[in-house]
Design a protein around this motif. Sequence first.
Motif, mmCIF file in Angstrom:
data_model
loop_
_atom_site.group_PDB
_atom_site.id
_atom_site.type_symbol
_atom_site.label_atom_id
_atom_site.label_comp_id
_atom_site.label_asym_id
_atom_site.label_seq_id
_atom_site.Cartn_x
_atom_site.Cartn_y
_atom_site.Cartn_z
ATOM 1 N N UNK A 101 55.398 44.554 30.910
ATOM 2 C CA UNK A 101 55.321 43.743 32.126
ATOM 3 C C UNK A 101 54.418 44.403 33.167
ATOM 4 N N UNK A 102 54.594 45.717 33.348
ATOM 5 C CA UNK A 102 53.791 46.452 34.331
ATOM 6 C C UNK A 102 52.310 46.426 33.977
ATOM 7 N N UNK A 103 52.006 46.656 32.690
ATOM 8 C CA UNK A 103 50.609 46.652 32.249
ATOM 9 C C UNK A 103 49.987 45.275 32.437
ATOM 10 N N UNK A 104 50.749 44.222 32.113
ATOM 11 C CA UNK A 104 50.250 42.847 32.249
ATOM 12 C C UNK A 104 49.984 42.513 33.711
ATOM 13 N N UNK A 105 50.881 42.944 34.596
ATOM 14 C CA UNK A 105 50.706 42.697 36.031
ATOM 15 C C UNK A 105 49.462 43.420 36.554
ATOM 16 N N UNK A 106 49.263 44.674 36.108
ATOM 17 C CA UNK A 106 48.148 45.487 36.603
ATOM 18 C C UNK A 106 46.804 45.083 36.014
ATOM 19 N N UNK A 107 46.820 44.336 34.917
ATOM 20 C CA UNK A 107 45.559 43.901 34.299
ATOM 21 C C UNK A 107 45.345 42.405 34.517
ATOM 22 N N UNK A 108 46.027 41.591 33.736
ATOM 23 C CA UNK A 108 45.859 40.129 33.833
ATOM 24 C C UNK A 108 46.259 39.613 35.202
ATOM 25 N N UNK A 109 47.389 40.100 35.709
ATOM 26 C CA UNK A 109 47.868 39.642 37.019
ATOM 27 C C UNK A 109 46.910 39.983 38.139
ATOM 28 N N UNK A 110 46.362 41.202 38.090
ATOM 29 C CA UNK A 110 45.420 41.636 39.125
ATOM 30 C C UNK A 110 44.133 40.820 39.077
ATOM 31 N N UNK A 111 43.660 40.527 37.865
ATOM 32 C CA UNK A 111 42.442 39.716 37.701
ATOM 33 C C UNK A 111 42.653 38.320 38.287
ATOM 34 N N UNK A 112 43.801 37.708 37.972
ATOM 35 C CA UNK A 112 44.106 36.353 38.451
ATOM 36 C C UNK A 112 44.232 36.329 39.972
ATOM 37 N N UNK A 113 44.786 37.394 40.550
ATOM 38 C CA UNK A 113 44.967 37.452 41.999
ATOM 39 C C UNK A 113 43.659 37.724 42.732
ATOM 40 N N UNK A 114 42.874 38.675 42.214
ATOM 41 C CA UNK A 114 41.692 39.149 42.937
ATOM 42 C C UNK A 114 40.465 38.267 42.723
ATOM 43 N N UNK A 115 40.316 37.667 41.527
ATOM 44 C CA UNK A 115 39.108 36.881 41.228
ATOM 45 C C UNK A 115 38.850 35.762 42.242
ATOM 46 N N UNK A 116 39.826 34.894 42.552
ATOM 47 C CA UNK A 116 39.562 33.864 43.574
ATOM 48 C C UNK A 116 39.192 34.464 44.929
ATOM 49 N N UNK A 117 39.849 35.579 45.275
ATOM 50 C CA UNK A 117 39.543 36.232 46.557
ATOM 51 C C UNK A 117 38.105 36.740 46.579
ATOM 52 N N UNK A 118 37.635 37.315 45.458
ATOM 53 C CA UNK A 118 36.252 37.797 45.383
ATOM 54 C C UNK A 118 35.263 36.637 45.477
ATOM 55 N N UNK A 119 35.606 35.511 44.852
ATOM 56 C CA UNK A 119 34.764 34.299 44.943
ATOM 57 C C UNK A 119 34.670 33.818 46.390
ATOM 58 N N UNK A 120 35.808 33.838 47.076
ATOM 59 C CA UNK A 120 35.833 33.428 48.487
ATOM 60 C C UNK A 120 35.009 34.389 49.341
ATOM 61 N N UNK A 121 35.187 35.697 49.104
ATOM 62 C CA UNK A 121 34.455 36.715 49.861
ATOM 63 C C UNK A 121 32.949 36.572 49.660
ATOM 64 N N UNK A 122 32.531 36.402 48.403
ATOM 65 C CA UNK A 122 31.105 36.235 48.096
ATOM 66 C C UNK A 122 30.554 34.988 48.794
ATOM 67 N N UNK A 123 31.314 33.882 48.731
ATOM 68 C CA UNK A 123 30.872 32.632 49.355
ATOM 69 C C UNK A 123 30.678 32.806 50.855
ATOM 70 N N UNK A 124 31.630 33.483 51.501
ATOM 71 C CA UNK A 124 31.545 33.621 52.952
ATOM 72 C C UNK A 124 30.506 34.642 53.397
ATOM 73 N N UNK A 125 30.217 35.622 52.564
ATOM 74 C CA UNK A 125 29.128 36.540 52.885
ATOM 75 C C UNK A 125 27.788 35.805 52.857
#
Length: 312
Positions: free
Chosen positions: A198-222
């Motif tokens: 569970x911990x490994x899945x959260x730190x890998x797949x979970x982190x990707x799912x959480x951060x990817x949209x945020x990075x897309x938003x950040x790139x768009x606003x920059x």
Amino acid sequence: MIMEKVNLTSSVSEFILLGLSSRPEDQKPLFILFLTMYLVTITGNLLIILAIRSDPQLQTPMYFFLSFLSFTDICFTTTIVPKMLVNFLSEKKTISYAGCLTQMYFIYALGNTDSCLLAAMAFDRYMAICDPFHYVTTMSHCRCVLLLAFSCSFPHIHSLLHTLLLNLLTFCDSNVIHHFLCDINPLLKLSCTSTFVNDITIKTEGLVVLVTPFLCITFSYLRILTAVLKITSAAGKRKAFSTCGSHFTVVILFYGSIFYVYLQPLSSYTVRDQMVTIVYTVLSSMLNPFIYSLRNKDMKRGLGKLMGREKS
């Protein structure tokens, strides 16, 4: 061995949600507060949806995504608040094992749908400001529907993965959750078997799912910020900033609270984090209609038309 595993897992048939306060005198004031917030959330987001659907001038990709964001916020809050309200007035603040996993599933599915929709809205603003000549073809109705379909379907796959992994754990000791909802971190703390997968899945797949949209938003606003700063007209700059300002405010409120809660080690997860959880689960959904209507002239006009029609 399989039967033994099932028997161990089923030894916990329900969980106790401690909620925001254990003091009896706090329960009724908290009930009134969250009932008010829930009713404001439902009313505000319904008005946004109705205003967009009824105004031909709001039939654009931005408001197409906004209407579904409002609908998702209604569903998201409904997954959490009604159970909170029941527990405020109940001596036995319990939730069944199946009910807890179901609530967790929809919290993550709908929360990540919100995240994907915010990314789609940021991309829409990026295309409108940075590449206006190709905006109509890029943000066609067909592509908007595909973006919406992805935003709604992928989070359910992500949520199903974590729910199934959690269901494999054994809960054989305490069943007391120090939270007002069934969140993954407090539940992992209760497990008496290894949570390594569970911990490994959260730190890998979970982190990707959480951060990817945020990075897309950040790139768009920059890119948007770079384009806006090149605009020579002060009126043009104000118009561009007002168009994106409300969306950016929602993004900061939503992601700021999520990162605070989830980007920390499981061992450091404390009761204080449930207060921050209120921001992205309840407060954000309630404030979204106000942010979009108060800082957006088109939404103000659409809501004005809707209210005028209802009065007449």
